[in-house]
Design a protein around this motif. Structure first.
Motif, PDB file in Angstrom:
ATOM      1  N   GLU A 288       0.808  -1.211   0.000  1.00 52.83           N
ATOM      2  CA  GLU A 288       0.000   0.000   0.000  1.00 52.83           C
ATOM      3  C   GLU A 288       0.846   1.268   0.000  1.00 52.83           C
ATOM      4  N   ARG A 289       1.909   1.265   0.771  1.00 56.77           N
ATOM      5  CA  ARG A 289       2.748   2.448   0.943  1.00 56.77           C
ATOM      6  C   ARG A 289       4.203   2.133   0.592  1.00 56.77           C
TER       7      ARG A 289
ATOM      8  N   ILE B 196      -0.855  -7.219  -6.392  1.00 58.44           N
ATOM      9  CA  ILE B 196      -0.592  -6.245  -7.452  1.00 58.44           C
ATOM     10  C   ILE B 196      -1.266  -4.941  -7.041  1.00 58.44           C
ATOM     11  N   ALA B 197      -0.471  -3.902  -6.815  1.00 56.38           N
ATOM     12  CA  ALA B 197      -1.020  -2.596  -6.448  1.00 56.38           C
ATOM     13  C   ALA B 197      -1.266  -1.789  -7.718  1.00 56.38           C
ATOM     14  N   GLU B 198      -2.484  -1.243  -7.826  1.00 58.62           N
ATOM     15  CA  GLU B 198      -2.826  -0.445  -9.009  1.00 58.62           C
ATOM     16  C   GLU B 198      -2.280   0.973  -8.822  1.00 58.62           C
ATOM     17  N   THR B 199      -1.001   1.119  -9.154  1.00 57.81           N
ATOM     18  CA  THR B 199      -0.296   2.384  -8.947  1.00 57.81           C
ATOM     19  C   THR B 199      -0.346   3.305 -10.162  1.00 57.81           C
ATOM     20  N   ASN B 200      -0.376   2.741 -11.366  1.00 54.14           N
ATOM     21  CA  ASN B 200      -0.310   3.547 -12.597  1.00 54.14           C
ATOM     22  C   ASN B 200       0.843   4.552 -12.506  1.00 54.14           C
TER      23      ASN B 200
ATOM     24  N   LEU C 165      -5.494   1.554  -4.233  1.00 52.88           N
ATOM     25  CA  LEU C 165      -4.842   2.536  -3.380  1.00 52.88           C
ATOM     26  C   LEU C 165      -5.692   3.792  -3.247  1.00 52.88           C
ATOM     27  N   THR C 166      -5.627   4.416  -2.087  1.00 52.95           N
ATOM     28  CA  THR C 166      -6.333   5.677  -1.865  1.00 52.95           C
ATOM     29  C   THR C 166      -5.509   6.836  -2.413  1.00 52.95           C
TER      30      THR C 166
END
Length: 338
Positions: A166-167, A234-238, A301-302
């Protein structure tokens, strides 16, 4: 030997030659088409693979009998490390490497590796169609290369073999596979992670065996290579973009007949539009397929999470601003304004 006999013999040989030519099919008398080899390192079913096949179809339709385009996918001819050299030597005529591969030819193209530069693929597209973006296609002419088009792959997501992602602190100390790029290396150093340069073909096994803990890639690349089967999250970071530049040998390109160059240019423009639409389609589809597979969890993610990632990698922009150029970075940032 009499002169008349010699004359008769020459006439007889000429008659035989004419008879032989008449018996040959007309196609064999015509000039053979120019063979154009297009080499790339991914599968036919990927956006790049589909665009290359569309280029072949269009080029041969626009230049019937004049060109034959042979497409070699999956590193059949040359892998990541050799394809640019092969192009300069004339062993192939077209390749489409990742933009990260060009930093040794011009530092300006490092722009595309800057983290969180583009908000989405629409912004990438607007920049690439701008005067500043188009100028990058010509920025490698002095090195014997001519850029012809930008082909999309998509926005990058981050994955690991850990449950939490997340971070920035969640990747501290982890090993991440990266493309050979100084910017990407600096990006992971800024996150206190350990970047490992590695060829694309080696990534799945490295993830599976724990040689690396994670990687960054597009949804379509992750799904087609089954990375989601050997990662937990898998973090949706783009957070970045993976695109390609279609390049050719500048001397070869400049030496083409005008009608051939015109036909190939038109085919490339149409194939680019087709392939970029496929990239958007494939990424949306493959994100959904990864979610349905249930192997890796997709972490949403927020805004606060994303802001933490942005802040962590801010030093990367400052480090490479001198090489890339502030004017070029500003032009790219402006593309985010719709």
């Amino acid at each position: 030997m009499s002169k008349s006999w010699k004359s008769d013999r020459r006439a007889l040989l000429a008659a035989f030659a004419l008879t032989g030519l008449a018996a040959m099919p007309l196609a064999s008398l015509a000039q053979s088409p120019m063979v154009i080899k297009f080499s790339h390192v991914v599968a036919d079913k990927t956006p790049k693979g589909q665009a290359a096949l569309k280029f072949k179809e269009l080029a041969e339709a626009k230049l019937p009998g004049k060109v034959e385009v042979q497409v070699f996918p999956n590193s059949q001819l040359f892998g990541d490390a050799k394809e640019l050299e092969a192009l300069l030597l004339g062993d192939v005529q077209f390749i489409a490497p990742s933009l990260s591969k060009f930093d040794r030819y011009t530092k300006k193209i490092q722009l595309f590796d800057l983290p969180f530069l583009f908000d989405d693929m629409d912004a990438v597209d607007r920049f690439q169609h701008s005067a500043a973006g188009q100028s990058l296609l010509d920025s490698i002419q002095s090195r014997g290369l001519q850029g012809l088009a930008f082909w999309h792959n998509g926005m990058k997501q981050l994955s690991t073999n850990k449950d939490k992602l997340e971070r920035p602190e969640d990747v501290k100390g982890l090993k991440f596979r990266i493309q050979a790029s100084d910017v990407l290396e600096a990006q992971f150093r800024a996150l206190n992670a350990n970047p490992q340069k590695m060829a694309f073909a080696e990534v799945y096994q490295a993830l599976q065996t724990g040689v690396v803990d994670g990687q960054e890639n597009t949804w379509s690349n992750m799904y087609s290579q089954k990375f989601h089967e050997v990662q937990k999250t898998i973090a949706e970071t783009n957070h970045g973009v993976i695109d390609y530049m279609v390049v050719t040998n500048a001397k070869w390109w400049d030496g083409l007949q005008p009608d051939i160059k015109k036909g190939l240019s038109e085919a490339m423009a149409e194939a680019t539009e087709f392939g970029n639409a496929k990239a958007a389609e494939f990424n949306a589809r493959d994100k959904d397929l990864i979610a349905k597979a249930g192997k890796a969890r997709i972490q949403q993610l927020t805004k606060d999470d994303i802001e933490a990632w942005r802040k962590a990698v801010e030093p990367v922009w400052k480090k490479f601003e001198g090489d890339i150029g502030r004017d070029l970075i500003d032009a790219a940032v402006k593309s985010n304004n719709k």
